[in-house]
Design a protein around this motif. Structure first.
Motif, mmCIF file in Angstrom:
data_model
loop_
_atom_site.group_PDB
_atom_site.id
_atom_site.type_symbol
_atom_site.label_atom_id
_atom_site.label_comp_id
_atom_site.label_asym_id
_atom_site.label_seq_id
_atom_site.Cartn_x
_atom_site.Cartn_y
_atom_site.Cartn_z
ATOM 1 N N GLN A 1 69.766 40.269 56.267
ATOM 2 C CA GLN A 1 70.691 41.357 56.601
ATOM 3 C C GLN A 1 69.878 42.644 56.697
ATOM 4 N N GLN A 2 69.505 42.998 57.901
ATOM 5 C CA GLN A 2 68.521 44.061 58.082
ATOM 6 C C GLN A 2 69.047 45.456 57.755
ATOM 7 N N HIS A 3 70.368 45.634 57.702
ATOM 8 C CA HIS A 3 70.886 46.975 57.415
ATOM 9 C C HIS A 3 70.591 47.417 55.978
ATOM 10 N N HIS A 4 70.153 46.495 55.131
ATOM 11 C CA HIS A 4 69.806 46.870 53.757
ATOM 12 C C HIS A 4 68.443 47.574 53.673
ATOM 13 N N TYR A 5 67.674 47.548 54.759
ATOM 14 C CA TYR A 5 66.294 48.010 54.695
ATOM 15 C C TYR A 5 66.040 49.187 55.625
ATOM 16 N N PRO A 6 65.122 50.052 55.250
ATOM 17 C CA PRO A 6 64.729 51.144 56.147
ATOM 18 C C PRO A 6 63.744 50.646 57.199
ATOM 19 N N PHE B 1 40.329 48.758 52.822
ATOM 20 C CA PHE B 1 41.226 47.921 53.626
ATOM 21 C C PHE B 1 42.270 48.862 54.208
ATOM 22 N N LYS B 2 42.173 49.119 55.518
ATOM 23 C CA LYS B 2 43.003 50.149 56.146
ATOM 24 C C LYS B 2 43.938 49.547 57.180
ATOM 25 N N PHE B 3 45.234 49.894 57.096
ATOM 26 C CA PHE B 3 46.189 49.598 58.155
ATOM 27 C C PHE B 3 46.033 50.705 59.194
ATOM 28 N N SER B 4 45.402 50.372 60.303
ATOM 29 C CA SER B 4 44.890 51.396 61.217
ATOM 30 C C SER B 4 45.797 51.673 62.410
ATOM 31 N N SER B 5 47.031 51.211 62.377
ATOM 32 C CA SER B 5 47.927 51.441 63.508
ATOM 33 C C SER B 5 48.191 52.935 63.698
ATOM 34 N N LYS C 1 54.045 54.424 63.577
ATOM 35 C CA LYS C 1 54.627 54.461 62.239
ATOM 36 C C LYS C 1 54.970 53.043 61.796
ATOM 37 N N LEU C 2 54.517 52.686 60.595
ATOM 38 C CA LEU C 2 54.733 51.341 60.075
ATOM 39 C C LEU C 2 55.893 51.326 59.086
ATOM 40 N N SER C 3 56.594 50.203 59.039
ATOM 41 C CA SER C 3 57.787 50.081 58.188
ATOM 42 C C SER C 3 57.488 49.186 56.998
ATOM 43 N N PHE C 4 56.668 49.700 56.058
ATOM 44 C CA PHE C 4 56.401 48.958 54.831
ATOM 45 C C PHE C 4 57.643 48.983 53.940
ATOM 46 N N LEU C 5 57.913 47.868 53.287
ATOM 47 C CA LEU C 5 59.034 47.765 52.356
ATOM 48 C C LEU C 5 58.563 47.696 50.916
ATOM 49 N N ALA C 6 57.373 47.182 50.687
ATOM 50 C CA ALA C 6 56.799 47.103 49.343
ATOM 51 C C ALA C 6 55.314 46.834 49.465
ATOM 52 N N THR C 7 54.523 47.350 48.523
ATOM 53 C CA THR C 7 53.091 47.059 48.490
ATOM 54 C C THR C 7 52.623 46.984 47.042
ATOM 55 N N THR C 8 51.645 46.132 46.795
ATOM 56 C CA THR C 8 50.960 46.059 45.500
ATOM 57 C C THR C 8 49.494 45.746 45.768
ATOM 58 N N ALA D 1 42.559 44.771 38.198
ATOM 59 C CA ALA D 1 42.147 43.588 38.944
ATOM 60 C C ALA D 1 43.368 42.875 39.529
ATOM 61 N N TYR D 2 43.238 42.420 40.764
ATOM 62 C CA TYR D 2 44.309 41.708 41.463
ATOM 63 C C TYR D 2 43.756 40.421 42.062
ATOM 64 N N ASP D 3 44.549 39.354 41.978
ATOM 65 C CA ASP D 3 44.186 38.106 42.656
ATOM 66 C C ASP D 3 44.346 38.234 44.167
ATOM 67 N N TYR D 4 45.246 39.114 44.589
ATOM 68 C CA TYR D 4 45.491 39.316 46.016
ATOM 69 C C TYR D 4 46.129 40.679 46.229
ATOM 70 N N LEU D 5 46.041 41.171 47.458
ATOM 71 C CA LEU D 5 46.753 42.363 47.883
ATOM 72 C C LEU D 5 48.061 41.906 48.539
ATOM 73 N N PHE D 6 49.131 42.633 48.305
ATOM 74 C CA PHE D 6 50.451 42.163 48.737
ATOM 75 C C PHE D 6 51.224 43.286 49.415
ATOM 76 N N TYR D 7 52.021 42.915 50.428
ATOM 77 C CA TYR D 7 52.924 43.880 51.049
ATOM 78 C C TYR D 7 54.065 43.152 51.737
ATOM 79 N N ASP D 8 55.191 43.844 51.899
ATOM 80 C CA ASP D 8 56.314 43.434 52.746
ATOM 81 C C ASP D 8 56.425 44.460 53.869
#
Length: 315
Positions: free
Chosen positions: A104-109, A134-138, A141-148, A173-180
């Motif tokens: 349900q996409q209306h819940h998200y920006p 590690f750069k998101f080089s676009s 404008k990007l629509s990130f919902l979450a990052t860790t 320390a992180y086992d991985y980088l994460f984003y939505d």
């Protein structure tokens, strides 16, 4: 005189009490200055049947939760922790607020009909202590919902590669980088893929990751998460998006020598009934072999970044 006054007060009280509105079972009496006294449904009505029994008669004219999302209200009994878990997204049943066949996409920006859920970035390195950016080089404008870890406005994760397979950002320390993130559907491919049952779809994705030489840890994380989070429908069509699709849609620049970045995002489209090409679908069934666009991982590099993710369509 005192006795007369006492009987007058008592008579007045009795008259008022007897004239008050009587409400039927399942309702209670309330008073407001504008309307006066009225009967309204109780939030919890008195049971009309023994506890645990349910019949066609109900003191409530309408279920007050009937229009709630499924994640918030479920009529079947569950343990207390399940009810609390359903109040959060992602929850125990779905990767987000769900309305078949997607999010349900209306819940998200933000914008973009592709909801990339939990892309994880892993690393394998021969260097025990190496700085990286590690750069998101676009330029769009990007629509990130979450990052860790937290992604700053510069859209750059900066830190060190430690050990042989971990990231260190801000001394954590992180086992991985994460984003939505939300991505444009127009930049994804829907010709190459496979359609199969839910379990076989998960097995296919795991096999695909192994063939691209993803680490044992990353494959284990994928299976543990998506065996649970993929909604329970009988059939799925998988539309893999690899570097050829993801690099233009979400370009990434990694500032470290001698590296490779392998990307895989699996767009999943569920189907309740057995697949029938003659009936058609909102998203065309895949007709070509996805191995044609799978990245080549035969050449080994000093530092190897690999990213997996699963995505659903927003509606």
């Amino acid at each position: 005189m005192k006795k007369l006054l006492f009987f007058f007060i008592l008579f007045s009280f009795h008259s008022k009490a007897s004239s008050m509105m009587d409400c039927p079972m399942g309702m209670m009496r309330v008073w407001t200055q504008t309307i006066g006294t009225q009967c309204v449904p109780r939030f919890n009505s008195e049971p009309m049947m023994p506890q645990g029994c349910f019949g066609p008669l109900s003191p409530m004219p309408q279920n007050p939760f009937s229009y709630f999302p499924y994640q918030l209200y479920q009529p079947n009994y569950q343990p207390w922790w399940a009810y609390q878990g359903n109040m959060h997204y992602p929850n125990m049943h779905y990767p987000g607020p769900w309305n078949y066949p997607g999010i349900q996409q209306h819940h998200y920006p933000g914008n973009g009909q592709i909801f990339a859920a939990k892309p994880n970035v892993y690393v394998d390195s021969i260097h025990k202590n190496k700085k990286f950016n590690f750069k998101f080089s676009s330029t769009e404008k990007l629509s990130f919902l979450a990052t860790t870890p937290l992604l700053p406005k510069s859209q750059i994760w900066s830190g060190k590669l430690i050990g042989s397979d971990k990231f260190e950002v801000d001394e954590i320390a992180y086992d991985y980088l994460f984003y939505d993130i939300r991505l444009p559907k127009e930049k994804m491919q829907f010709e190459k893929g496979v359609c199969t049952t839910r379990n076989e779809a998960i097995d296919w994705m795991l096999k695909d990751l192994k063939e691209m030489k993803f680490s044992a840890l990353s494959i284990q994380d994928f299976e543990e998460h998506w065996r649970v989070k993929i909604p329970d429908y009988s059939y799925y069509c998988i539309y893999p998006q690899y570097n050829a699709q993801l690099d233009p849609a979400l370009p990434v620049a990694i500032d470290v020598d001698q590296h490779i970045f392998v990307r895989a995002l699996y767009v999943l489209v569920p189907h309740k009934d057995e697949l029938d090409a003659s009936k058609g679908s909102d998203i065309p069934f895949p007709t070509k072999d996805p191995s044609e666009i799978r990245p080549d991982t035969k050449i080994k590099r000093e530092i190897e970044f690999r990213e997996w993710g699963v995505a659903f369509l927003g509606y």
